[in-house]
Scaffold this motif. Structure first.
Motif, short mmCIF file in Angstrom:
data_model
loop_
_atom_site.label_atom_id
_atom_site.label_comp_id
_atom_site.label_asym_id
_atom_site.label_seq_id
_atom_site.Cartn_x
_atom_site.Cartn_y
_atom_site.Cartn_z
N PHE A 134 0.63 -1.11 0.15
CA PHE A 134 0.10 -0.17 -0.12
C PHE A 134 0.88 1.26 -0.12
CE2 PHE A 134 -3.03 2.92 2.11
CZ PHE A 134 -3.98 2.93 1.10
N HIS A 135 2.06 1.40 0.46
CA HIS A 135 2.72 2.41 0.64
C HIS A 135 3.35 2.70 -0.69
CE1 HIS A 135 6.09 -0.87 1.09
NE2 HIS A 135 6.71 0.14 0.39
N HIS A 136 3.42 1.77 -1.64
CA HIS A 136 3.72 2.22 -3.02
C HIS A 136 2.76 3.06 -3.70
CE1 HIS A 136 7.22 -0.55 -3.05
NE2 HIS A 136 6.63 -1.52 -2.56
N MET A 137 1.50 3.14 -3.29
CA MET A 137 0.64 4.05 -3.79
C MET A 137 0.66 5.43 -3.51
SD MET A 137 -0.77 1.60 -5.63
CE MET A 137 -0.71 -0.23 -5.52
N PRO A 138 0.72 6.45 -4.45
CA PRO A 138 0.39 7.75 -4.11
C PRO A 138 -0.86 8.22 -3.42
CG PRO A 138 1.17 7.76 -6.26
CD PRO A 138 0.69 6.16 -5.93
N PRO A 139 -1.27 9.01 -2.53
CA PRO A 139 -2.48 9.21 -1.90
C PRO A 139 -3.51 9.49 -3.01
CG PRO A 139 -0.70 11.11 -1.30
CD PRO A 139 0.07 10.18 -2.28
N LYS A 140 -3.73 9.82 -4.15
CA LYS A 140 -4.79 9.76 -4.83
C LYS A 140 -4.93 8.19 -5.41
CE LYS A 140 -4.48 14.30 -7.13
NZ LYS A 140 -4.53 14.79 -8.55
N GLU A 141 -4.01 7.40 -5.69
CA GLU A 141 -4.43 6.24 -5.86
C GLU A 141 -4.73 5.33 -4.66
OE1 GLU A 141 -4.27 4.79 -9.08
OE2 GLU A 141 -3.84 6.81 -9.47
N ALA A 142 -4.32 5.65 -3.51
CA ALA A 142 -4.27 5.09 -2.21
C ALA A 142 -5.94 5.32 -1.88
CB ALA A 142 -3.44 5.51 -1.10
N ARG A 143 -5.97 6.52 -2.14
CA ARG A 143 -7.80 6.96 -1.70
C ARG A 143 -8.82 5.92 -2.61
NH1 ARG A 143 -11.32 10.18 0.88
NH2 ARG A 143 -12.99 10.76 -0.26
N LYS A 144 -8.47 5.83 -4.01
CA LYS A 144 -9.14 5.25 -4.79
C LYS A 144 -9.39 3.67 -4.52
CE LYS A 144 -8.17 7.59 -9.10
NZ LYS A 144 -7.51 7.50 -10.59
N ILE A 145 -8.21 3.19 -3.98
CA ILE A 145 -8.14 1.62 -3.57
C ILE A 145 -9.31 1.53 -2.50
CG2 ILE A 145 -7.08 -0.13 -2.36
CD1 ILE A 145 -4.51 0.98 -4.03
N LEU A 146 -9.26 2.38 -1.41
CA LEU A 146 -10.08 2.29 -0.30
C LEU A 146 -11.60 2.59 -0.61
CD1 LEU A 146 -7.94 4.58 2.38
CD2 LEU A 146 -8.04 2.00 1.97
N LYS A 147 -11.70 3.65 -1.57
CA LYS A 147 -12.87 3.91 -1.88
C LYS A 147 -13.54 2.86 -2.83
CE LYS A 147 -15.51 7.56 -4.75
NZ LYS A 147 -15.49 8.87 -5.37
N SER A 148 -12.86 2.30 -3.95
CA SER A 148 -13.36 1.11 -4.54
C SER A 148 -13.85 -0.28 -3.67
CB SER A 148 -12.07 0.59 -5.32
OG SER A 148 -12.52 -0.48 -6.09
N ALA A 149 -13.12 -0.31 -2.63
CA ALA A 149 -13.42 -1.31 -1.65
C ALA A 149 -14.77 -1.08 -0.94
CB ALA A 149 -12.12 -1.56 -0.47
N GLN A 150 -14.93 0.25 -0.34
CA GLN A 150 -16.21 0.64 0.33
C GLN A 150 -17.51 0.40 -0.84
OE1 GLN A 150 -16.25 3.42 3.47
NE2 GLN A 150 -17.51 4.62 2.26
N GLU A 151 -17.07 1.17 -1.83
CA GLU A 151 -18.22 1.36 -2.83
C GLU A 151 -18.88 0.04 -3.34
OE1 GLU A 151 -16.89 3.91 -6.02
OE2 GLU A 151 -17.51 5.72 -4.69
N ASN A 152 -17.85 -1.15 -3.46
CA ASN A 152 -18.14 -2.42 -3.86
C ASN A 152 -18.42 -3.55 -2.75
OD1 ASN A 152 -17.75 -2.20 -7.13
ND2 ASN A 152 -16.02 -1.19 -6.40
#
Length: 267
Positions: A134-152
Protein backbone atom coordinates in the motif's frame (compact mmCIF):
# COMPACT_ATOMS: atom_id res chain seq x y z
CA UNK A 1 0.48 14.07 5.51
CA UNK A 2 3.61 12.89 7.26
CA UNK A 3 4.19 10.41 4.43
CA UNK A 4 6.49 11.51 1.58
CA UNK A 5 6.79 10.04 -1.92
CA UNK A 6 10.38 8.81 -2.20
CA UNK A 7 11.33 6.41 -4.99
CA UNK A 8 12.04 2.72 -4.67
CA UNK A 9 13.97 0.78 -7.29
CA UNK A 10 11.29 -1.89 -7.58
CA UNK A 11 8.72 0.74 -8.62
CA UNK A 12 10.47 1.38 -11.94
CA UNK A 13 9.31 -0.53 -15.03
CA UNK A 14 12.92 -0.97 -16.19
CA UNK A 15 13.92 -2.73 -12.96
CA UNK A 16 14.58 -6.41 -13.87
CA UNK A 17 12.03 -8.92 -12.63
CA UNK A 18 14.70 -11.37 -11.47
CA UNK A 19 16.24 -8.65 -9.31
CA UNK A 20 12.83 -7.67 -7.93
CA UNK A 21 12.19 -11.34 -7.10
CA UNK A 22 15.53 -11.62 -5.31
CA UNK A 23 14.65 -8.64 -3.14
CA UNK A 24 11.20 -10.08 -2.40
CA UNK A 25 12.90 -13.30 -1.29
CA UNK A 26 14.87 -11.33 1.28
CA UNK A 27 11.73 -9.61 2.57
CA UNK A 28 10.16 -13.04 3.04
CA UNK A 29 13.20 -14.18 5.04
CA UNK A 30 13.09 -11.01 7.16
CA UNK A 31 9.39 -11.44 7.90
CA UNK A 32 9.92 -15.07 8.80
CA UNK A 33 12.72 -14.11 11.21
CA UNK A 34 10.50 -11.47 12.81
CA UNK A 35 7.50 -13.77 13.10
CA UNK A 36 5.23 -11.53 11.06
CA UNK A 37 3.57 -14.33 9.03
CA UNK A 38 2.13 -15.74 12.26
CA UNK A 39 0.82 -12.33 13.35
CA UNK A 40 -0.63 -11.63 9.90
CA UNK A 41 -2.20 -15.10 9.74
CA UNK A 42 -3.81 -14.52 13.13
CA UNK A 43 -5.24 -11.19 11.94
CA UNK A 44 -6.60 -12.73 8.73
CA UNK A 45 -7.97 -15.75 10.58
CA UNK A 46 -10.06 -13.46 12.78
CA UNK A 47 -11.56 -11.73 9.74
CA UNK A 48 -12.22 -14.98 7.88
CA UNK A 49 -13.93 -16.54 10.88
CA UNK A 50 -16.03 -13.46 11.65
CA UNK A 51 -17.15 -12.90 8.05
CA UNK A 52 -17.39 -16.58 7.03
CA UNK A 53 -15.24 -15.83 3.98
CA UNK A 54 -13.36 -18.83 2.62
CA UNK A 55 -11.25 -17.13 -0.04
CA UNK A 56 -8.37 -14.66 0.32
CA UNK A 57 -7.45 -12.57 -2.73
CA UNK A 58 -4.05 -10.94 -2.41
CA UNK A 59 -3.66 -7.77 -4.48
CA UNK A 60 -0.22 -6.72 -5.67
CA UNK A 61 1.29 -10.14 -5.04
CA UNK A 62 4.26 -9.76 -7.38
CA UNK A 63 6.32 -12.92 -6.85
CA UNK A 64 4.20 -14.09 -3.94
CA UNK A 65 5.78 -12.35 -0.98
CA UNK A 66 4.71 -13.51 2.47
CA UNK A 67 1.23 -14.71 1.56
CA UNK A 68 2.09 -18.30 0.57
CA UNK A 69 3.62 -18.82 4.01
CA UNK A 70 0.69 -17.07 5.70
CA UNK A 71 -1.61 -19.38 3.75
CA UNK A 72 0.14 -22.48 5.14
CA UNK A 73 -0.27 -21.18 8.68
CA UNK A 74 -3.96 -20.46 8.07
CA UNK A 75 -4.57 -23.92 6.65
CA UNK A 76 -3.12 -25.45 9.82
CA UNK A 77 -5.70 -23.68 12.00
CA UNK A 78 -8.82 -25.54 13.03
CA UNK A 79 -11.80 -24.62 10.90
CA UNK A 80 -9.66 -23.01 8.17
CA UNK A 81 -8.52 -26.19 6.42
CA UNK A 82 -10.49 -25.26 3.27
CA UNK A 83 -9.48 -21.62 2.97
CA UNK A 84 -8.21 -20.61 -0.48
CA UNK A 85 -5.59 -18.08 -1.60
CA UNK A 86 -5.62 -16.37 -4.99
CA UNK A 87 -2.67 -14.08 -5.73
CA UNK A 88 -3.13 -11.23 -8.22
CA UNK A 89 -1.11 -8.39 -9.67
CA UNK A 90 -1.43 -5.53 -12.14
CA UNK A 91 1.41 -7.19 -14.07
CA UNK A 92 1.03 -10.93 -13.38
CA UNK A 93 4.37 -12.71 -13.08
CA UNK A 94 4.36 -15.51 -15.70
CA UNK A 95 7.10 -17.46 -13.92
CA UNK A 96 5.15 -17.52 -10.68
CA UNK A 97 1.85 -18.24 -12.44
CA UNK A 98 3.41 -21.49 -13.64
CA UNK A 99 4.98 -22.23 -10.27
CA UNK A 100 1.86 -21.76 -8.18
CA UNK A 101 -0.74 -22.99 -10.66
CA UNK A 102 1.17 -26.18 -11.33
CA UNK A 103 1.95 -26.95 -7.71
CA UNK A 104 0.46 -30.09 -6.19
CA UNK A 105 -0.60 -28.04 -3.16
CA UNK A 106 -4.32 -27.34 -3.30
CA UNK A 107 -6.03 -24.11 -2.42
CA UNK A 108 -3.39 -21.70 -3.73
CA UNK A 109 -3.23 -20.18 -7.21
CA UNK A 110 -2.08 -17.13 -9.18
CA UNK A 111 -4.69 -15.20 -11.16
CA UNK A 112 -3.57 -14.87 -14.78
CA UNK A 113 -5.47 -11.66 -15.63
CA UNK A 114 -4.25 -8.19 -14.57
CA UNK A 115 -5.94 -6.80 -11.45
CA UNK A 116 -5.83 -3.06 -10.73
CA UNK A 117 -6.04 -2.41 -6.98
CA UNK A 118 -7.92 0.83 -7.62
CA UNK A 119 -10.75 -1.23 -9.11
CA UNK A 120 -11.43 -3.87 -6.47
CA UNK A 121 -14.52 -5.06 -8.34
CA UNK A 122 -12.26 -6.50 -11.06
CA UNK A 123 -10.66 -8.91 -8.60
CA UNK A 124 -12.14 -12.32 -7.72
CA UNK A 125 -14.54 -12.44 -4.78
CA UNK A 126 -13.01 -12.81 -1.33
CA UNK A 127 -11.13 -10.96 1.39
CA UNK A 128 -8.77 -8.58 -0.41
CA UNK A 129 -5.32 -8.22 1.15
CA UNK A 130 -2.47 -5.82 0.39
CA UNK A 131 0.71 -6.88 2.16
CA UNK A 132 3.59 -4.37 2.23
CA UNK A 133 2.37 -2.82 -1.01
CA UNK A 134 0.00 0.00 0.00
CA UNK A 135 2.88 2.41 0.69
CA UNK A 136 3.81 2.24 -3.02
CA UNK A 137 0.55 4.02 -3.84
CA UNK A 138 0.48 7.85 -4.03
CA UNK A 139 -2.37 9.42 -2.01
CA UNK A 140 -4.77 9.72 -4.96
CA UNK A 141 -4.29 6.07 -5.89
CA UNK A 142 -4.44 4.98 -2.25
CA UNK A 143 -7.77 6.74 -1.74
CA UNK A 144 -9.13 5.14 -4.94
CA UNK A 145 -8.33 1.72 -3.49
CA UNK A 146 -10.17 2.44 -0.25
CA UNK A 147 -13.08 4.02 -2.09
CA UNK A 148 -13.33 1.09 -4.50
CA UNK A 149 -13.41 -1.43 -1.64
CA UNK A 150 -16.15 0.48 0.17
CA UNK A 151 -18.29 1.27 -2.87
CA UNK A 152 -18.16 -2.37 -4.01
CA UNK A 153 -18.79 -3.62 -0.47
CA UNK A 154 -15.60 -5.67 -0.50
CA UNK A 155 -13.62 -6.59 2.65
CA UNK A 156 -10.07 -5.24 2.56
CA UNK A 157 -7.03 -5.74 4.78
CA UNK A 158 -3.96 -3.54 4.30
CA UNK A 159 -0.83 -4.58 6.18
CA UNK A 160 2.57 -2.91 6.48
CA UNK A 161 5.54 -4.52 8.20
CA UNK A 162 7.07 -1.18 9.21
CA UNK A 163 5.74 2.00 10.78
CA UNK A 164 6.42 5.61 9.83
CA UNK A 165 7.15 6.82 13.37
CA UNK A 166 10.59 8.44 12.96
CA UNK A 167 10.94 12.21 12.37
CA UNK A 168 12.10 12.81 8.80
CA UNK A 169 15.18 14.77 9.88
CA UNK A 170 16.29 11.88 12.10
CA UNK A 171 15.68 9.47 9.22
CA UNK A 172 18.01 11.50 6.97
CA UNK A 173 20.72 11.81 9.64
CA UNK A 174 20.68 8.07 10.37
CA UNK A 175 20.36 7.02 6.73
CA UNK A 176 24.07 6.16 6.12
CA UNK A 177 24.12 3.94 9.22
CA UNK A 178 20.78 2.35 8.37
CA UNK A 179 21.83 1.56 4.81
CA UNK A 180 25.05 -0.05 6.01
CA UNK A 181 23.22 -2.21 8.55
CA UNK A 182 20.72 -3.42 5.95
CA UNK A 183 23.44 -4.26 3.43
CA UNK A 184 25.27 -6.33 6.04
CA UNK A 185 22.01 -8.03 7.01
CA UNK A 186 21.55 -9.16 3.39
CA UNK A 187 24.82 -11.06 3.57
CA UNK A 188 23.55 -13.06 6.54
CA UNK A 189 19.96 -13.52 5.30
CA UNK A 190 20.78 -14.74 1.79
CA UNK A 191 21.62 -18.37 2.77
CA UNK A 192 18.07 -18.69 4.14
CA UNK A 193 16.43 -17.76 0.81
CA UNK A 194 14.38 -20.55 -0.78
CA UNK A 195 14.89 -21.37 -3.58
CA UNK A 196 18.45 -20.02 -3.58
CA UNK A 197 19.37 -19.14 -7.17
CA UNK A 198 22.72 -18.34 -8.73
CA UNK A 199 21.54 -14.74 -9.31
CA UNK A 200 20.83 -14.35 -5.60
CA UNK A 201 24.35 -15.51 -4.76
CA UNK A 202 26.34 -13.78 -7.50
CA UNK A 203 24.63 -10.40 -7.17
CA UNK A 204 24.90 -10.49 -3.40
CA UNK A 205 28.45 -11.65 -2.73
CA UNK A 206 30.36 -10.99 -5.98
CA UNK A 207 28.54 -8.01 -7.48
CA UNK A 208 26.58 -6.47 -4.56
CA UNK A 209 23.66 -5.06 -6.53
CA UNK A 210 21.04 -6.78 -4.39
CA UNK A 211 22.32 -5.48 -1.01
CA UNK A 212 22.44 -1.90 -2.35
CA UNK A 213 18.95 -1.98 -3.88
CA UNK A 214 17.45 -3.84 -0.93
CA UNK A 215 18.97 -1.43 1.59
CA UNK A 216 17.70 1.66 -0.23
CA UNK A 217 14.21 0.31 -0.86
CA UNK A 218 13.97 -0.88 2.73
CA UNK A 219 14.82 2.55 4.08
CA UNK A 220 12.90 4.53 1.44
CA UNK A 221 9.75 2.56 2.23
CA UNK A 222 9.58 3.81 5.82
CA UNK A 223 8.77 7.49 5.08
CA UNK A 224 6.31 6.28 2.42
CA UNK A 225 4.19 4.29 4.87
CA UNK A 226 0.88 5.93 5.71
CA UNK A 227 0.60 6.76 9.40
CA UNK A 228 -2.68 6.32 11.26
CA UNK A 229 -3.29 10.06 10.89
CA UNK A 230 -2.58 9.80 7.15
CA UNK A 231 -5.09 6.96 6.91
CA UNK A 232 -7.72 9.14 8.55
CA UNK A 233 -7.13 11.75 5.85
CA UNK A 234 -7.46 9.13 3.11
CA UNK A 235 -10.72 7.95 4.66
CA UNK A 236 -12.14 11.43 5.15
CA UNK A 237 -15.62 11.47 3.65
CA UNK A 238 -15.70 7.71 2.95
CA UNK A 239 -17.17 6.50 6.23
CA UNK A 240 -20.74 5.24 6.12
CA UNK A 241 -23.03 3.14 8.28
CA UNK A 242 -22.85 -0.15 6.40
CA UNK A 243 -19.05 -0.27 6.09
CA UNK A 244 -16.62 -0.14 9.00
CA UNK A 245 -12.97 0.92 8.91
CA UNK A 246 -10.57 -0.11 11.65
CA UNK A 247 -6.84 0.48 12.06
CA UNK A 248 -4.33 -0.77 14.59
CA UNK A 249 -1.30 -2.96 15.24
CA UNK A 250 -0.91 -6.57 14.23
CA UNK A 251 0.40 -8.48 17.24
CA UNK A 252 1.89 -11.89 17.95
CA UNK A 253 0.73 -14.32 20.65
CA UNK A 254 2.73 -12.41 23.28
CA UNK A 255 1.12 -9.11 22.33
CA UNK A 256 4.25 -7.74 20.65
CA UNK A 257 3.60 -5.35 17.75
CA UNK A 258 4.29 -6.86 14.33
CA UNK A 259 3.30 -4.15 11.88
CA UNK A 260 0.25 -1.96 11.31
CA UNK A 261 -3.01 -2.57 9.50
CA UNK A 262 -6.05 -0.85 8.06
CA UNK A 263 -9.14 -3.02 7.70
CA UNK A 264 -12.44 -2.33 5.95
CA UNK A 265 -15.35 -4.71 6.57
CA UNK A 266 -18.93 -4.52 5.19
CA UNK A 267 -21.52 -4.60 7.95
Amino acid sequence: MKRIQLFEFEDFSWFPNWLRNCMTNLIVVLQRMMGTPEALASLIAGIVQDTKISRIVDVGSGSGGAMPEVFKILRAKQGLENVELIMTDLYPNKEFIQRFNNTPETGISYYENPVDATNIAAAPEGLKTMVNSFHHMPPKEARKILKSAQENNQPLLIYELGENNIPLLVWWVLLPISLTILMVMVLFMTPFVKPLTWQQLVFTYLIPIIPICYAWDGQASLPRIYTFADMDKLLDGLKKENYNWEKGYAKDEKGKKKGIYLMGIPQ
